[in-house]
Design an enzyme around this catalytic site. Structure first.
Site, PDB file in Angstrom:
ATOM      1  N   ARG A 190      -0.229  -7.940  -0.900  1.00 22.32           N
ATOM      2  CA  ARG A 190      -1.061  -7.240  -1.794  1.00 22.32           C
ATOM      3  C   ARG A 190      -1.947  -8.020  -2.472  1.00 22.32           C
ATOM      4  O   ARG A 190      -1.468  -9.133  -3.219  1.00 22.32           O
ATOM      5  CB  ARG A 190       0.321  -6.842  -2.927  1.00 22.32           C
ATOM      6  CG  ARG A 190      -0.340  -6.312  -4.212  1.00 22.32           C
ATOM      7  CD  ARG A 190       0.907  -5.616  -5.148  1.00 22.32           C
ATOM      8  NE  ARG A 190       1.352  -4.282  -4.510  1.00 22.32           N
ATOM      9  CZ  ARG A 190       1.904  -3.311  -5.154  1.00 22.32           C
ATOM     10  NH1 ARG A 190       2.461  -3.746  -6.352  1.00 22.32           N
ATOM     11  NH2 ARG A 190       2.223  -2.160  -4.423  1.00 22.32           N
ATOM     12  N   HIS A 227      -3.790   1.812  -0.852  1.00 22.34           N
ATOM     13  CA  HIS A 227      -2.366   1.862  -0.726  1.00 22.34           C
ATOM     14  C   HIS A 227      -1.635   2.446   0.290  1.00 22.34           C
ATOM     15  O   HIS A 227      -0.787   3.398   0.094  1.00 22.34           O
ATOM     16  CB  HIS A 227      -1.816   2.232  -2.224  1.00 22.34           C
ATOM     17  CG  HIS A 227      -0.453   1.682  -2.621  1.00 22.34           C
ATOM     18  ND1 HIS A 227       0.251   0.738  -1.482  1.00 22.34           N
ATOM     19  CD2 HIS A 227       0.362   1.772  -3.455  1.00 22.34           C
ATOM     20  CE1 HIS A 227       1.459   0.618  -2.162  1.00 22.34           C
ATOM     21  NE2 HIS A 227       1.590   1.154  -3.239  1.00 22.34           N
ATOM     22  N   ASP A 232      -1.635   9.317 -10.537  1.00 20.26           N
ATOM     23  CA  ASP A 232      -1.495   7.856 -10.654  1.00 20.26           C
ATOM     24  C   ASP A 232      -1.898   7.341 -11.868  1.00 20.26           C
ATOM     25  O   ASP A 232      -2.452   8.056 -12.735  1.00 20.26           O
ATOM     26  CB  ASP A 232      -1.997   7.070  -9.658  1.00 20.26           C
ATOM     27  CG  ASP A 232      -1.942   5.667  -9.426  1.00 20.26           C
ATOM     28  OD1 ASP A 232      -0.962   5.213 -10.172  1.00 20.26           O
ATOM     29  OD2 ASP A 232      -2.503   5.017  -8.587  1.00 20.26           O
ATOM     30  N   CYS A 291       3.277   7.648  -7.459  1.00 15.66           N
ATOM     31  CA  CYS A 291       3.853   6.388  -6.667  1.00 15.66           C
ATOM     32  C   CYS A 291       4.527   5.415  -7.731  1.00 15.66           C
ATOM     33  O   CYS A 291       5.262   4.760  -7.298  1.00 15.66           O
ATOM     34  CB  CYS A 291       2.689   5.791  -5.982  1.00 15.66           C
ATOM     35  SG  CYS A 291       1.420   5.183  -7.307  1.00 15.66           S
ATOM     36  N   GLN A 326       2.247   3.572   0.640  1.00 17.54           N
ATOM     37  CA  GLN A 326       2.873   4.641  -0.313  1.00 17.54           C
ATOM     38  C   GLN A 326       2.577   6.083   0.282  1.00 17.54           C
ATOM     39  O   GLN A 326       3.474   6.759   0.171  1.00 17.54           O
ATOM     40  CB  GLN A 326       2.102   4.407  -1.607  1.00 17.54           C
ATOM     41  CG  GLN A 326       2.577   5.567  -2.661  1.00 17.54           C
ATOM     42  CD  GLN A 326       3.881   5.105  -3.290  1.00 17.54           C
ATOM     43  OE1 GLN A 326       4.144   4.069  -3.659  1.00 17.54           O
ATOM     44  NE2 GLN A 326       4.794   5.952  -3.191  1.00 17.54           N
ATOM     45  N   ARG A 333      10.059   4.547   0.394  1.00 14.47           N
ATOM     46  CA  ARG A 333       9.354   3.141   0.548  1.00 14.47           C
ATOM     47  C   ARG A 333       9.898   2.340   1.787  1.00 14.47           C
ATOM     48  O   ARG A 333       9.337   1.820   2.524  1.00 14.47           O
ATOM     49  CB  ARG A 333       8.855   2.463  -0.733  1.00 14.47           C
ATOM     50  CG  ARG A 333       7.881   3.251  -1.525  1.00 14.47           C
ATOM     51  CD  ARG A 333       6.460   3.163  -0.919  1.00 14.47           C
ATOM     52  NE  ARG A 333       5.764   2.154  -0.715  1.00 14.47           N
ATOM     53  CZ  ARG A 333       5.141   1.096  -1.629  1.00 14.47           C
ATOM     54  NH1 ARG A 333       5.105   1.645  -2.740  1.00 14.47           N
ATOM     55  NH2 ARG A 333       4.891  -0.088  -0.962  1.00 14.47           N
TER      56      ARG A 333
HETATM   57  N1  NVA Z   1      -3.499   2.296  -8.623  1.00 12.12           N
HETATM   58  C1  NVA Z   1      -2.249   1.716  -9.018  1.00 12.12           C
HETATM   59  C2  NVA Z   1      -0.867   1.818  -8.086  1.00 12.12           C
HETATM   60  C3  NVA Z   1       0.209   0.820  -8.298  1.00 12.12           C
HETATM   61  C4  NVA Z   1       1.167   1.192  -7.220  1.00 12.12           C
HETATM   62  C5  NVA Z   1      -2.788   0.244  -9.050  1.00 12.12           C
HETATM   63  O1  NVA Z   1      -3.352  -0.314  -8.236  1.00 12.12           O
HETATM   64  O2  NVA Z   1      -2.155  -0.531  -9.963  1.00 12.12           O
HETATM   65  N1   CP Z   2       4.408   2.100  -5.975  1.00 17.47           N
HETATM   66  C1   CP Z   2       4.276   0.751  -5.666  1.00 17.47           C
HETATM   67  O1   CP Z   2       3.627   0.309  -5.019  1.00 17.47           O
HETATM   68  O2   CP Z   2       5.130   0.307  -6.913  1.00 17.47           O
HETATM   69  P1   CP Z   2       4.967  -1.396  -7.003  1.00 17.47           P
HETATM   70  O3   CP Z   2       3.675  -1.568  -7.849  1.00 17.47           O
HETATM   71  O4   CP Z   2       6.331  -1.590  -7.943  1.00 17.47           O
HETATM   72  O5   CP Z   2       5.406  -2.076  -6.079  1.00 17.47           O
END
Ligand code: NVA
Ligand code: CP
Length: 304
Positions: free
Chosen positions: A104, A131, A219, A259, A134, A287
């Site tokens: 990540r 992502h 989101d 998500c 997800q 997930r």
């Molecule tokens: N769009 C959000 C998704 C978190 C799972 C982010 O990148 O923070």
């Molecule tokens: N939806 C998701 O990826 O959650 P986290 O940021 O908690 O991993």
């Protein structure tokens, strides 16, 4: 042999993705029955996190453990990556020690560079652009609740962000129509939209985008790394809350997904996320199952 990576949903074929979703449903049933299944026995998952996480970390770590394997959590605070060791060198070293790696991070190019120098499969666990993990869980959740997602209509309400880009790729791969409602200046990447052709359309008005939809999803307005834009974004997205009025225009049996983490009173009202059309807790649980199916596939352990 070059390892197979999962950096976007386009790295697997449409057939492979559909089989993966079915396999995730099977693995879930096996786990609920208490069946022991250990395709990762003696295998190690490396987990590189440069951003925060609850669901992703726990689902990958728990999934590796349930599969009889082991997971190592690596944060930039503790690794040399955080002190400037090149991504290429980190990839070469880690991939000589572990069997599969999830990352990540911020720039999508970083995970591409990492994958190009890795001897083992690399999984995108969120970048600024995508992502994909997800979406595996989201499609699994839709299929479990309503059956086939092909030919259905999905409404994306909100930012044209990493999740939105993965929804666009999912529309291509799983064959659904995607209506995107976003404010001007917050559109998804134009090349990603163009590559999806007729399956995706940008409709500014949230109610119009949600009209006749089978799935409504949203989101956060400010993603990780955009914290300083929170106030500006709150103004830009003020008319983009998924509330009862937006859901009222969707099909009667439409479901709502997010998500997570969610901000009640911003992108979604409490009445919707905590209401009867919401499937967000199943979605979060999935997930675990979807990523187990993904690791099994990339480690070449999936049943033929
Ligand atoms: N769009 C959000 C998704 C978190 C799972 C982010 O990148 O923070
Ligand atoms: N939806 C998701 O990826 O959650 P986290 O940021 O908690 O991993």
């Amino acid at each position: 042999m070059q390892p197979r990576h999962f950096l976007t949903l386009l790295d697997l074929s449409s057939g492979e993705l559909n089989r993966l979703v079915q396999r995730a449903i099977e693995l879930k049933a096996m786990q609920k029955r208490g069946e022991i299944y250990e395709p990762m026995k003696n295998k190690v998952l490396g987990m590189v996190f440069e951003k925060s996480s609850t669901r992703t970390r726990v689902s990958f770590e728990a999934g590796a453990a349930q599969f009889g394997g082991h997971a190592i959590f690596l944060s930039p605070r503790d690794t040399q990556l955080g002190r400037g060791e090149p991504v290429e060198d980190t990839a070469r070293v880690l991939s000589r020690m572990v069997d599969i790696i999830m990352i990540r991070t911020f720039e999508h190019e970083k995970i591409e560079t990492f994958a190009a120098h890795s001897q083992v499969p690399v999984i995108n666990a969120l970048t600024d652009m995508y992502h994909p993990c997800q979406l595996l869980a989201d499609v699994q959740t839709y299929v479990e609740h309503r059956g086939e997602i092909a030919d259905r209509t999905v409404a994306w309400i909100g930012d044209g962000n990493n999740m939105c880009h993965s929804y666009i790729n999912a529309a291509r791969q799983f064959g659904f129509t995607l209506n995107i409602a976003c404010p001007e200046g917050y559109e998804p990447d134009s090349e990603i939209v163009a590559a999806a052709g007729d399956t995706v359309q940008i409709i500014r008005d949230p109610k119009e985008a949600a009209a006749g939809a089978d799935l409504v999803t949203t989101d956060v307005w400010a993603s990780m790394g955009q914290e300083e834009e929170q106030k500006i974004r709150e103004r830009a997205f003020a008319d983009y809350e998924v509330d009862d009025a937006v859901m009222a225009g969707a099909n009667d049996d439409a479901i709502f997904m997010h998500c997570l983490p969610a901000h009640r009173g911003e992108e979604v009202s409490a009445s919707v996320i905590d209401g009867k059309q919401s499937v967000v807790w199943d979605q979060a649980e999935n997930r675990l199952h979807a990523q187990k199916a993904l690791m099994e596939l990339l480690l070449d352990k999936a049943p033929a």
